[in-house]
Scaffold this active site. Structure first.
Site, PDB file in Angstrom:
ATOM      1  N   LYS A 280       0.851  -1.186   0.000  1.00 19.58           N
ATOM      2  CA  LYS A 280       0.000   0.000   0.000  1.00 19.58           C
ATOM      3  C   LYS A 280       0.890   1.240   0.000  1.00 19.58           C
ATOM      4  O   LYS A 280       1.856   1.312   0.756  1.00 19.58           O
ATOM      5  CB  LYS A 280      -0.903  -0.049   1.242  1.00 19.58           C
ATOM      6  CG  LYS A 280      -2.144   0.775   1.128  1.00 19.58           C
ATOM      7  CD  LYS A 280      -3.211   0.320   2.109  1.00 19.58           C
ATOM      8  CE  LYS A 280      -4.374   1.274   2.076  1.00 19.58           C
ATOM      9  NZ  LYS A 280      -5.536   0.777   2.800  1.00 19.58           N
ATOM     10  N   GLU A 363     -20.113  -5.388   9.019  1.00 16.25           N
ATOM     11  CA  GLU A 363     -20.994  -4.619   9.883  1.00 16.25           C
ATOM     12  C   GLU A 363     -22.048  -5.503  10.537  1.00 16.25           C
ATOM     13  O   GLU A 363     -22.418  -5.304  11.699  1.00 16.25           O
ATOM     14  CB  GLU A 363     -21.656  -3.494   9.082  1.00 16.25           C
ATOM     15  CG  GLU A 363     -20.708  -2.370   8.667  1.00 16.25           C
ATOM     16  CD  GLU A 363     -19.785  -2.689   7.485  1.00 16.25           C
ATOM     17  OE1 GLU A 363     -19.966  -3.750   6.835  1.00 16.25           O
ATOM     18  OE2 GLU A 363     -18.882  -1.880   7.207  1.00 16.25           O
ATOM     19  N   ARG A 391     -25.719  -2.145   6.320  1.00 20.03           N
ATOM     20  CA  ARG A 391     -25.337  -3.550   6.157  1.00 20.03           C
ATOM     21  C   ARG A 391     -25.764  -4.407   7.343  1.00 20.03           C
ATOM     22  O   ARG A 391     -25.756  -5.630   7.255  1.00 20.03           O
ATOM     23  CB  ARG A 391     -23.812  -3.669   6.031  1.00 20.03           C
ATOM     24  CG  ARG A 391     -23.238  -3.177   4.737  1.00 20.03           C
ATOM     25  CD  ARG A 391     -23.286  -4.287   3.710  1.00 20.03           C
ATOM     26  NE  ARG A 391     -22.881  -3.842   2.399  1.00 20.03           N
ATOM     27  CZ  ARG A 391     -21.654  -3.958   1.905  1.00 20.03           C
ATOM     28  NH1 ARG A 391     -20.704  -4.512   2.622  1.00 20.03           N
ATOM     29  NH2 ARG A 391     -21.384  -3.528   0.702  1.00 20.03           N
TER      30      ARG A 391
HETATM   31  C1  LIG Z   1     -19.111  -1.703   3.838  1.00 19.92           C
HETATM   32  C2  LIG Z   1     -17.896  -0.845   4.009  1.00 19.92           C
HETATM   33  N1  LIG Z   1     -17.319  -0.750   5.226  1.00 19.92           N
HETATM   34  C3  LIG Z   1     -16.232   0.027   5.390  1.00 19.92           C
HETATM   35  C4  LIG Z   1     -15.702   0.722   4.337  1.00 19.92           C
HETATM   36  C5  LIG Z   1     -14.517   1.645   4.534  1.00 19.92           C
HETATM   37  N2  LIG Z   1     -13.348   1.210   3.790  1.00 19.92           N
HETATM   38  C6  LIG Z   1     -12.981   1.749   2.611  1.00 19.92           C
HETATM   39  S1  LIG Z   1     -11.617   1.081   1.977  1.00 19.92           S
HETATM   40  C7  LIG Z   1     -11.446   0.054   3.295  1.00 19.92           C
HETATM   41  C8  LIG Z   1     -10.281  -0.876   3.371  1.00 19.92           C
HETATM   42  C9  LIG Z   1     -10.278  -1.808   2.230  1.00 19.92           C
HETATM   43  O1  LIG Z   1      -9.145  -2.617   2.324  1.00 19.92           O
HETATM   44  P1  LIG Z   1      -8.674  -3.443   1.073  1.00 19.92           P
HETATM   45  O2  LIG Z   1      -9.854  -4.027   0.403  1.00 19.92           O
HETATM   46  O3  LIG Z   1      -7.622  -4.368   1.514  1.00 19.92           O
HETATM   47  O4  LIG Z   1      -8.089  -2.344   0.098  1.00 19.92           O
HETATM   48  P2  LIG Z   1      -6.757  -1.461   0.292  1.00 19.92           P
HETATM   49  O5  LIG Z   1      -7.228  -0.099   0.684  1.00 19.92           O
HETATM   50  O6  LIG Z   1      -5.897  -2.109   1.316  1.00 19.92           O
HETATM   51  O7  LIG Z   1      -6.121  -1.449  -1.048  1.00 19.92           O
HETATM   52  C10 LIG Z   1     -12.470   0.244   4.218  1.00 19.92           C
HETATM   53  C11 LIG Z   1     -12.617  -0.472   5.484  1.00 19.92           C
HETATM   54  C12 LIG Z   1     -16.355   0.605   3.095  1.00 19.92           C
HETATM   55  N3  LIG Z   1     -15.924   1.273   2.018  1.00 19.92           N
HETATM   56  N4  LIG Z   1     -17.428  -0.187   2.960  1.00 19.92           N
END
Ligand SMILES: Cc1ncc(C[n+]2csc(CCOP(=O)(O)OP(=O)(O)O)c2C)c(N)n1
Length: 650
Positions: A280, A363, A391
């Site tokens: 990242k 969630e 959710r």
């Molecule tokens: C239902 C939901 N919960 C929380 C989020 C907040 N959120 C956005 S990106 C993220 C992390 C995603 O991690 P990953 O899929 O590993 O992608 P990365 O950012 O590490 O590339 C979160 C928790 C969201 N977008 N949707």
């Protein structure tokens, strides 16, 4: 930008020789940094996906094939390569590009998204259609290890392994969600990475294995075989076991490797998961070193990047309050679905790590873990964003409210949220929660009132939702829980008496109401801080004493404060005019919340217009907004600045 300047369409990527692709990736990375420095945005995730983006556009045709990015926050490079480079610095701004993928924005975006874990189910649906129609395009889902923690993703995987459609799933594993990723699957992915290193080492040099194989040297060959099988990622692999072919892990920053594997997988039948390992923030030192801070960046100077300090926020106020509650009572727990930072819980998690749980992007699980804790007489607080609680709706009804359990829902990001846009607007929770038996709902107007509500919720028990907006709030002096102010749940507060019309507002719209009322003796203002139950006694008095009432809320008018008041007035048999201001029945895109409040008709201009429609000429202020005022806001389209805070993503 020698190469990027000639890329106007993904077809231009295909025209490049393979050898030029690493240079294109470097240029793309620099462009992502430039865009985020000007507009803010999801920097670290987009940087980590640059090579993958280039490889995908080299091999696939995104106007025909479907590239389904989960969450859609890692797609700044994809947007740049698909004809949106000239607008990339408008991302998340009024009228600008969306922060996530959107089918309304481009034919190259397969999904309108923003919430996590939807890509696999959506891809399965697309594959079912493709195969039913006899079409032959490719479907590639890109999902992060964070998004894979969501139940929706895992349940979809279960179906994909069963139906076995031809599709590629790219698991983009950087070991991070917004914060460190959590869960057993995450541990598993970590061990797979180690196994891979191990296998390579085994092939490469016997010395590299010393100390690793030696303990196994003395054991029998069957045991050794079993150990080898364990160390072979394809054998005991859970994805493989679920019917999804598994390949990897490979280096997700190596374009040649990505092309090699993707080209092969493209030709295979059935579903195949390619596990890629990325970093990242890759290629931009500050973001690589601190991907949590740079997950969502405010604007910054690209030459001297320093993350902007953030003002004390409602989330911080909650985190501090939760710590004080946990200090006072060892039954207090806080549960977050992957939003430790966003919900203000970093400090809490350090101080009370034994009563803090991050359940991943799940969630529904967060709500029902809360129910389980409450069933054992613990005092759980489920800290959750308004839009993400959608959710967990069934879990609130089925697991919490039917049992009337003592669960506090600490709902952050209530109201319009700014740059995150339509998927993240916190404008439905009062509607969907108000209908649930046993569940009480409040919205404080400052830190003291937040504490008082939490304290009252704690004392009364039962499921209680307390909601607050995104953004800054005045901190209150730190005092122990016992010294927090008291408040009667369900009581409204008269902030200003008026002789003719009273404005009933809650949360941030109170500021607008007070501004418009000014010192006009005809206009009153009430802090309608509870929407369930509402203050029936005070409302009866107002229904008798006032000529008309106006409700003002940063929430959809259907089902929120305005509805609660209208329902109560009908029950009382009161017939005074009621104007309900709030979000009409429309989708609200990303933009500057204050501008959107105004154009949707519930900012100061909208309140003045409502008063005027009731025969009260307000003392000051412009007269252009209409009471309905909805259409002007839809689609944004207006240029203009926004505060860094409003545009910083989550
Ligand atoms: C239902 C939901 N919960 C929380 C989020 C907040 N959120 C956005 S990106 C993220 C992390 C995603 O991690 P990953 O899929 O590993 O992608 P990365 O950012 O590490 O590339 C979160 C928790 C969201 N977008 N949707």
């Amino acid at each position: 930008m020698a190469l990027l300047d000639d890329i106007h369409d993904p077809r231009d990527v295909k025209r490049l020789g393979r050898g030029a692709l690493p240079q294109l990736a470097d240029e793309l990375r620099a462009e992502v940094v430039r865009a985020c420095s000007m507009a803010g945005g999801h920097l670290a995730s987009s940087l980590g996906a640059v090579e993958l983006t280039v490889a995908l556009h080299y091999l696939f045709d995104s106007s025909r094939d479907r590239i389904v990015w989960d969450v859609g926050h890692q797609t700044y490079g994809h947007k740049i390569l698909t004809g949106r480079r000239d607008r990339i610095a408008t991302i998340r701004k009024d009228g600008g590009l969306a922060g996530f993928t959107s089918t309304h924005e481009s034919e190259h975006d397969a999904l309108t998204v923003g919430h996590a874990s939807t890509s696999l189910a959506a891809s399965l649906g697309m594959a079912l259609s493709r195969d039913a129609r006899g079409d032959d395009y490719d479907i590639v889902a890109v999902i992060g290890d964070g998004a894979l923690t969501g139940g929706m993703a895992l349940a979809a995987l279960n179906q994909i392994g069963h139906v076995k459609p031809r599709m590629t799933i790219i698991l983009n594993d950087n070991e991070m969600s917004i914060s460190e990723n959590v869960g057993a699957l995450t541990h598993y992915l970590g061990t797979v990475q180690v196994q891979r290193w191990f296998q390579q080492a085994e092939k490469g040099s016997k010395e590299a294995l010393s100390g690793v194989w030696e303990p196994l040297a003395d054991i029998g060959s069957r045991a050794k075989k079993a150990a080898r099988r364990f160390l072979d990622p394809a054998s005991n692999n859970p994805f493989h076991a679920m019917g999804v072919r598994y390949v990897g892990p490979i280096d997700g920053h190596n374009i040649a490797q990505l092309l090699y594997y993707l080209e092969h997988i493209k030709r295979l039948d059935g579903p195949t998961m390619l596990h890629i390992v990325t970093r990242k923030g890759k290629g931009y030192e500050v973001a690589e070193n601190d991907p949590i801070t740079w997950h969502g960046a405010s604007t910054f100077d690209p030459e001297h990047p320093v993350a902007k300090g953030k003002a004390y926020s409602w989330s911080n106020a909650f985190g501090d309050a939760a710590s004080a509650m946990a200090d006072a009572d060892d039954r207090v727990w806080v549960i977050t679905p992957a939003m430790r930072e966003g919900s203000g819980l970093v400090d809490y998690s350090r101080r009370h790590g034994d009563r803090f749980i991050d359940v991943g992007i799940a969630e529904d699980v967060a709500v029902t873990v809360g129910a389980g804790l409450a069933l054992r007489h613990e005092k759980p607080i489920v800290a959750i964003y308004s839009s993400f609680l959608q959710r967990g709706f069934d879990q609130v009804v089925h697991d919490v409210s039917l049992e009337n359990l003592d669960v506090i829902f600490a709902i952050d990001r209530a109201g319009l949220v700014g740059g995150d846009g339509a998927t993240h607007q916190g404008i439905y929770d009062m509607s969907y929660l108000r209908a649930i038996p046993n569940l009480a709902i409040g919205m404080p107007r400052n830190t003291q009132e937040m504490r008082a509500m939490l304290k009252a919720a704690f004392a009364l028990g039962g499921p209680r939702a307390i909601r607050w907006p995104r953004g800054a709030v005045e901190p209150a002096e730190e005092v122990p829980f016992d010294a927090w102010p008291e408040l009667t749940w369900g009581s409204w507060e008269v902030l200003k008496e008026g002789s003719e019309v009273t404005l009933l507002a809650l949360g941030p719209t109170l500021g607008y109401a007070l501004d418009v009322a000014g010192d006009d003796p005809r206009v009153g203002v009430v802090n309608a801080r509870f929407v369930k139950p509402i203050d029936g006694d005070l409302l009866r008095v107002l229904a008798r004493s006032q000529r008309a009432l106006v409700t003002v809320e940063d929430h959809t008018v259907m089902g929120g404060l305005g509805s609660a008041v209208a329902e109560a007035l009908t029950e009382f048999g009161a017939s005074l005019p009621l104007r309900r201001l709030g979000v009409p029945d429309v989708t609200v895109p990303h933009g500057t919340p204050s501008k959107q409040h105004e154009s949707l008709g519930y900012g100061p201009g909208g309140i003045r217009a409502a008063l005027r429609s009731l025969g009260i000429e307000p003392a000051t202020g412009p007269s252009d907004a209409s009471v309905e005022g909805s259409d002007a806001a839809i689609g944004g389209g207006r240029a203009g600045g926004r505060s860094a805070v409003a545009n910083a993503p989550k």
